[in-house]
Design a protein around this motif. Structure first.
Motif, mmCIF file in Angstrom:
data_model
loop_
_atom_site.group_PDB
_atom_site.id
_atom_site.type_symbol
_atom_site.label_atom_id
_atom_site.label_comp_id
_atom_site.label_asym_id
_atom_site.label_seq_id
_atom_site.Cartn_x
_atom_site.Cartn_y
_atom_site.Cartn_z
ATOM 1 N N GLN A 40 -14.986 105.755 8.627
ATOM 2 C CA GLN A 40 -14.863 104.578 9.491
ATOM 3 C C GLN A 40 -14.543 103.308 8.702
ATOM 4 O O GLN A 40 -14.939 102.209 9.056
ATOM 5 C CB GLN A 40 -16.146 104.399 10.314
ATOM 6 C CG GLN A 40 -16.425 105.614 11.189
ATOM 7 C CD GLN A 40 -17.790 105.582 11.847
ATOM 8 O OE1 GLN A 40 -18.522 104.597 11.732
ATOM 9 N NE2 GLN A 40 -18.141 106.646 12.526
ATOM 10 N N GLY A 117 -20.120 110.021 16.450
ATOM 11 C CA GLY A 117 -18.716 109.657 16.273
ATOM 12 C C GLY A 117 -17.856 110.863 15.942
ATOM 13 O O GLY A 117 -18.140 111.986 16.357
ATOM 14 N N GLN A 118 -16.785 110.641 15.168
ATOM 15 C CA GLN A 118 -15.864 111.700 14.785
ATOM 16 C C GLN A 118 -16.217 112.241 13.406
ATOM 17 O O GLN A 118 -16.397 111.465 12.465
ATOM 18 C CB GLN A 118 -14.416 111.180 14.773
ATOM 19 C CG GLN A 118 -13.840 110.909 16.161
ATOM 20 C CD GLN A 118 -13.623 112.183 16.953
ATOM 21 O OE1 GLN A 118 -13.586 113.276 16.403
ATOM 22 N NE2 GLN A 118 -13.486 112.046 18.259
#
Length: 255
Positions: A40, A117-118
């Motif tokens: 991120q 998240g991813q």
């Protein structure tokens, strides 16, 4: 320029410009960009021989490379990561991974808790699925329909395995500490399906406690790990720049 199908057109331009600006190959710049996207934009963990082997970078001044005493290369890696991190804040440089679509889930999520998240990587081994979130220091594992989230601590995970034992399987992962059993990690949430971190089945004799199959970290590794955690606290606003620099200097004196 070599093909980089996982990068957007803007990402390929960013890689070419960063490689030229910092005197590295486009392959090295692309490796850094992919790791930064997974983290991120604030954290990167990857391995590239041109950049000193294993690289750990965190926004706020923390950078570690395998060639730890090569200060010139360390500065170059830091500048490269800072450059690409800034570009990530203004444009989409990496295409969403194909497996995020295949696994489904709302908002681009999958079978793992969406607040993670991813993941930087995901895959499966026999009856086990995993998703790794290095920026959150989390590893999600699904087994027998149950999802368990583990705290990965300072582990830089580079691979997974599963040892077959009479129809079951003991999951392991590989990090800078060697090969480690999954149940050695602290459980954050979930039940540790398949007996990896949960209680033994009723009537079953409890297994003796086993030590993690990991090489002990050296004193230097422990100091660098502490610096990394301090950088994470600074990035979260818990430590000021002055506090971070003072504590880092104190730790470096012990080398």
């Amino acid at each position: 320029m070599q093909e980089m199908p996982d990068l957007t057109p803007e990402g390929r331009r960013a890689v070419a410009e960063a490689a030229n600006r910092h005197g590295v190959s486009q392959d090295a710049a692309a490796a850094a960009l992919r790791a930064l996207a997974a983290g991120q934009g604030t954290l990167a963990q990857f391995n590239h021989p041109e950049l000193g082997g294993m690289v750990q970078w965190a926004q706020g001044g923390m950078v570690m490379i395998g060639d730890m005493f090569n200060n010139a290369l360390k500065a170059r890696v830091d500048a490269l990561c800072q450059d690409l991190s800034a570009r990530l804040r203004t444009a989409t440089l990496v295409e969403p991974p194909a497996w995020s679509v295949a696994t489904g889930g709302g908002g681009g999520g999958g079978w793992w808790p969406q607040d993670l998240g991813q993941p930087s990587s995901a895959g499966s081994q026999n009856d086990l699925r995993y998703a790794l979130f290095p920026a959150r220091q989390r590893l999600a594992v699904e087994r027998n329909g149950r999802v368990t989230v583990y705290d990965t601590g300072d582990h830089v995970i580079t691979g997974f395995g599963q040892q077959q034992q009479g129809g079951g399987g003991s999951a392991t992962f590989t990090s800078q500490h060697g090969t480690v059993r999954l149940e050695a990690l602290p459980v954050v949430s979930g039940g540790g399906g398949g007996g990896e971190a949960g209680a033994p089945a009723a009537g079953a004799a409890p297994e003796p406690k086993r030590e993690a199959e990991a090489a002990p970290a050296s004193g230097d590794d422990d100091i660098f790990g502490k610096i990394e955690r301090l950088a994470d606290l600074k990035a979260k606003g818990i430590l000021s720049e002055q506090e971070f620099q003072a504590k880092k200097a104190d730790l470096l004196k012990r080398l």
